[in-house]
Design an enzyme around this catalytic site. Structure first.
Site, PDB file in Angstrom:
ATOM      1  N   LYS A  19       8.212  34.785   9.081  1.00 24.82           N
ATOM      2  CA  LYS A  19       7.633  36.113   8.945  1.00 24.82           C
ATOM      3  C   LYS A  19       6.980  36.306   7.563  1.00 24.82           C
ATOM      4  CE  LYS A  19       8.528  38.354  12.861  1.00 24.82           C
ATOM      5  NZ  LYS A  19       9.516  39.425  13.003  1.00 24.82           N
ATOM      6  N   ARG A  79      15.608  34.656  17.306  1.00 27.53           N
ATOM      7  CA  ARG A  79      14.297  34.377  17.924  1.00 27.53           C
ATOM      8  C   ARG A  79      13.516  33.491  16.966  1.00 27.53           C
ATOM      9  NH1 ARG A  79       9.122  36.544  17.904  1.00 27.53           N
ATOM     10  NH2 ARG A  79       8.027  36.488  19.918  1.00 27.53           N
TER      11      ARG A  79
END
Length: 271
Positions: free
Chosen positions: A206, A240
């Site tokens: 991210k 995830r």
């Protein structure tokens, strides 16, 4: 482990590497071999990009879900969507979980989950519309906002008829958050775990990792695994990820240090 399988031509990390159906199917085989219990199939890039209609999204994911279900009858199949019409199409083809990455934007999605006895992921998105990046967003207390939103969605899911054991909450790192918000949510993840709802984290490569270390997407694995360790120690339940094997080893090591898991082999000093 929830492995990411993108049926998109413009995903931020793999830039469409698994857009083609056969390549995406090979990705499923790979992550299952690496130990993923869940695959999360997405048909629309999370951030800005060309508009994708519900019909196009269904075309990208519904038949693919059917193919994966036929090949892997025991695999948990999740679909990353905020649209109830897409949710209905993929559940009809065998999807088990609806990963509502835009936090209840379409209230009817919970009704679909209940109808098909599917699980649902309840995420915090700060009230932003789908595919919207944050701009100078502020919170008096970001974790308080995360808890209010995710617990509220979880209660709405219960009221709609979704089984309690099928509801997961997700702080949604980067969604409606700047890097400082995502770092704080990571530090304070134990507050989410303490609610009793299973917590999912989507940390993989991210922007908050990239900005912290000043690294592009392809060089964020080490930082991702560091953040994963913090969340694992706090008690997160689902991860995830893009890199399944590396994340599995990281979580297993942290869980063993925490006393939740035994070593696979422990003969040192005994033989």
């Amino acid at each position: 482990m929830m492995a990411i399988v993108n049926r998109t031509p413009d995903s931020f990390y793999d830039q469409g590497a698994t857009y083609a159906e056969d390549v995406a199917f090979e990705r499923v085989a790979q992550v299952v071999d690496e130990g993923a219990e869940i695959v999360d199939i997405g048909g629309v890039k999370a951030g800005y990009g060309p508009a994708v209609s519900a019909e196009e999204e269904i075309g990208r994911v519904a038949s693919f879900v059917a193919r994966v279900r036929a090949a892997y009858p025991d695999l948990v199949i999740s679909v990353d969507t905020w649209r109830s019409e897409v949710a209905r199409a993929v559940c009809a083809e065998g999807a088990d979980v609806l990963n509502d990455a835009w936090g209840g934007h379409d209230p009817a999605l919970l009704e679909v989950a209940a109808e098909f006895r599917a699980g649902v992921v309840c995420t915090h998105t700060g009230g932003l519309k789908p595919r919207t990046d944050p701009h100078r967003i502020e919170y008096d207390d970001v974790m308080a906002s995360v808890l209010e939103a995710t617990l509220g969605l979880a209660e709405r899911a219960l009221a709609a008829g979704v089984a309690r054991e099928s509801i997961v909450i997700d702080p949604a790192h980067d969604f409606a958050k700047n890097t400082f918000h995502s770092l704080e949510v990571t530090r304070r993840l134990g507050e989410m775990v303490a609610t009793g709802w299973p917590v999912l984290v989507s940390l993989s490569n991210k922007d908050f990792v990239g900005e912290t270390l000043d690294l592009p997407a392809k060089q964020r694995l080490t930082g991702t695994l560091a953040a994963t360790s913090v969340c694992a120690l706090a008690g997160a339940r689902i991860y995830r990820v893009h890199e399944v094997r590396e994340t599995r080893q990281t979580v297993d090591m942290v869980s063993t240090i925490a006393g939740r898991r035994l070593p696979q082999r422990a003969i040192r000093g005994l033989a």
